[in-house]
Design an enzyme around this catalytic site. Structure first.
Site, PDB file in Angstrom:
ATOM      1  N   ASN A   1       1.109  -9.580 -10.700  1.00 27.64           N
ATOM      2  CA  ASN A   1       0.675  -8.755 -11.054  1.00 27.64           C
ATOM      3  C   ASN A   1       1.012  -7.337 -10.925  1.00 27.64           C
ATOM      4  O   ASN A   1       2.184  -7.140 -11.441  1.00 27.64           O
ATOM      5  CB  ASN A   1       0.280  -8.585  -8.775  1.00 27.64           C
TER       6      ASN A   1
ATOM      7  N   CYS B   1       0.419  -0.782  -0.475  1.00 25.31           N
ATOM      8  CA  CYS B   1      -0.292  -0.046  -0.090  1.00 25.31           C
ATOM      9  C   CYS B   1       0.888   1.579   0.210  1.00 25.31           C
ATOM     10  O   CYS B   1       1.574   1.586   0.451  1.00 25.31           O
ATOM     11  CB  CYS B   1      -0.871  -0.210   1.345  1.00 25.31           C
TER      12      CYS B   1
HETATM   13  C1  LIG Z   1      -8.881   0.631  -5.577  1.00 26.72           C
HETATM   14  C2  LIG Z   1      -8.176  -0.006  -5.422  1.00 26.72           C
HETATM   15  C3  LIG Z   1      -7.798  -0.226  -3.750  1.00 26.72           C
HETATM   16  C4  LIG Z   1      -6.719  -1.362  -3.546  1.00 26.72           C
HETATM   17  N1  LIG Z   1      -6.139  -2.033  -2.993  1.00 26.72           N
HETATM   18  C5  LIG Z   1      -4.821  -2.789  -1.965  1.00 26.72           C
HETATM   19  C6  LIG Z   1      -5.191  -3.646  -0.723  1.00 26.72           C
HETATM   20  O1  LIG Z   1      -6.301  -3.340   0.437  1.00 26.72           O
HETATM   21  N2  LIG Z   1      -4.269  -4.121  -0.953  1.00 26.72           N
HETATM   22  C7  LIG Z   1      -3.912  -4.442  -1.854  1.00 26.72           C
HETATM   23  O2  LIG Z   1      -2.085  -5.361  -1.091  1.00 26.72           O
HETATM   24  N3  LIG Z   1      -3.298  -3.684  -2.442  1.00 26.72           N
HETATM   25  C8  LIG Z   1      -4.683  -3.197  -2.801  1.00 26.72           C
HETATM   26  N4  LIG Z   1      -4.787  -2.130  -4.301  1.00 26.72           N
HETATM   27  C9  LIG Z   1      -3.411  -2.640  -5.731  1.00 26.72           C
HETATM   28  C10 LIG Z   1      -4.175  -4.406  -6.015  1.00 26.72           C
HETATM   29  O3  LIG Z   1      -4.613  -5.192  -5.512  1.00 26.72           O
HETATM   30  C11 LIG Z   1      -3.197  -4.044  -7.748  1.00 26.72           C
HETATM   31  O4  LIG Z   1      -1.962  -4.581  -7.017  1.00 26.72           O
HETATM   32  C12 LIG Z   1      -2.997  -2.965  -8.411  1.00 26.72           C
HETATM   33  O5  LIG Z   1      -4.259  -2.810  -8.634  1.00 26.72           O
HETATM   34  C13 LIG Z   1      -2.273  -3.701  -9.702  1.00 26.72           C
HETATM   35  O6  LIG Z   1      -2.672  -4.117 -10.311  1.00 26.72           O
HETATM   36  P1  LIG Z   1      -3.830  -4.508 -11.226  1.00 26.72           P
HETATM   37  O7  LIG Z   1      -2.981  -3.584 -12.801  1.00 26.72           O
HETATM   38  O8  LIG Z   1      -4.759  -6.250 -12.489  1.00 26.72           O
HETATM   39  O9  LIG Z   1      -5.064  -3.507 -11.065  1.00 26.72           O
HETATM   40  C14 LIG Z   1      -5.480  -1.871  -4.748  1.00 26.72           C
HETATM   41  C15 LIG Z   1      -5.867  -1.696  -6.100  1.00 26.72           C
HETATM   42  C16 LIG Z   1      -6.796  -0.215  -6.573  1.00 26.72           C
HETATM   43  C17 LIG Z   1      -6.765   0.006  -7.829  1.00 26.72           C
END
Ligand SMILES: Cc1cc2nc3c(=O)[nH]c(=O)nc-3n(C[C@H](O)[C@H](O)[C@H](O)COP(=O)(O)O)c2cc1C
Length: 328
Positions: free
Chosen positions: A200, A100
């Site tokens: 990811n 985070c």
């Molecule tokens: C709205 C939002 C909330 C997120 N909240 C968390 C979270 O609570 N815990 C976490 O480990 N990552 C959180 N992330 C990160 C995502 O788990 C992920 O690592 C990130 O979006 C990259 O993946 P993507 O490109 O497939 O979206 C969040 C991302 C977004 C967009």
């Protein structure tokens, strides 16, 4: 892929996302083929103070499995306590947040701040592993910034203290979400650990998922933002990985039905007053993809009741049918 004894097949996961990966969306993602879904991040300190919201975030649907509960914090005792609580709530996996980037979180030494303090990070992980009997995983970014790529070394140390899988979000904290993910970071972690690795970052299509698995050596992919309004992506990825063929996209009817189901479930779980403001953006995502969808999405932002929301989705569907459109 297996995490402990839990079989994750096909290896496609829903990312933990605050404000998104609640019980309703996890059920949707699971129904569309995400084989492990994880809760929103739960702050260990807030949980220790019995914050109603944090306790509520741990609630799982009856029979929801396999499911990960994600906890965040940097105090080993509070994290151990939170992990035990997660196990008691039915977590199949306890996941530790080390990604985070939010200032309020890192200023407490939590989330991605732990990437900067190897000993503190290992203490937290060790305390959590010792506290529970279910597998513990860590979801981390690559490092604080591009001069401090600490994830490979940390992942190796986490494996040594008993972590059973690592999920790597292939960005640094300083990248926030602006800079594109660099999957070479996943490869660098792969070279250091034997436990399962989940890649990811910026997987938007089935081809992306296949390419990530191929080029990084990751055992699984984790999808976040690409599932917004499009949970079918999990099924499309699974099908593509198995056959090399693309499934057709969802129809307007599929989207409308899913949006309405999501709405219904959110209202049941959270009550109308909380659910409707949260569903404004979600419905907007489902309604993408018709010539006038910008107008419908704008109207979705003003919804106040479940009846209004249902009426809007139905009107959108009629409009899409009249245009004889399926997706675009
Ligand atoms: C709205 C939002 C909330 C997120 N909240 C968390 C979270 O609570 N815990 C976490 O480990 N990552 C959180 N992330 C990160 C995502 O788990 C992920 O690592 C990130 O979006 C990259 O993946 P993507 O490109 O497939 O979206 C969040 C991302 C977004 C967009």
């Amino acid at each position: 892929m297996k995490i402990g004894d839990i079989v994750i097949d096909p290896p496609i996961l829903l990312a933990p996302m605050a404000g998104v990966s609640n019980r309703a969306f996890r059920a949707i993602a699971r129904s569309q083929g995400a084989t492990l879904c994880t809760t929103e991040m739960i702050n260990a300190k807030a949980l220790a103070y019995h914050s109603a919201k944090s306790t509520w975030l741990m609630e799982l649907d009856p029979g929801e499995t396999p499911v990960g509960i994600q906890i965040a914090g940097s105090d080993p005792d509070l994290m151990a306590q939170a992990a035990r609580e997660a196990e008691r709530h039915g977590a199949d996996v306890v996941d530790i947040n080390m990604g985070c980037p939010v200032r309020k979180v890192v200023n407490n030494g939590d989330g991605s701040a732990l990437l900067n303090d190897e000993e503190a990070a290992v203490r937290v992980v060790k305390a959590v592993v010792e506290a529970v009997s279910v597998p513990v995983t860590v979801k981390m970014r690559a490092g604080w910034d591009h001069d401090a790529i600490t994830a490979p070394r940390l992942a190796e140390r986490f494996e040594a203290v008993g972590v059973q899988a690592i999920a790597l979000h292939a960005r640094t904290r300083s990248d926030q979400y602006v800079r594109p993910a660099d999957w070479r970071f996943i490869r660098q972690v792969r070279e250091r650990i034997a436990i399962p690795l989940i890649g990811n970052g910026d997987v938007q299509t089935p081809e992306d998922a296949a390419r990530m698995l191929e080029t990084t050596g990751a055992d699984a992919v984790m999808v976040g933002r690409a599932s917004f309004g499009d949970p079918w992506i999990f099924r499309r990825i699974a099908h593509y990985l198995q056959t090399g063929q693309e499934l057709p996209p969802p129809t307007a009817r599929d989207r409308a039905q899913m949006g309405l189901w999501h709405l219904e479930r959110m209202v049941t779980i959270k009550g109308e007053a909380v659910a409707i403001p949260e569903m404004r953006k979600q419905l907007g995502w489902y309604l993408k993809g018709t010539p006038r969808s910008a107008e419908y999405r704008r109207r979705a932002q003003t919804l106040r009741t479940k009846d209004e929301a249902q009426a809007l989705v139905e009107e959108w569907l009629d409009h899409a049918r009249n245009e004889e459109l399926s997706w675009t």
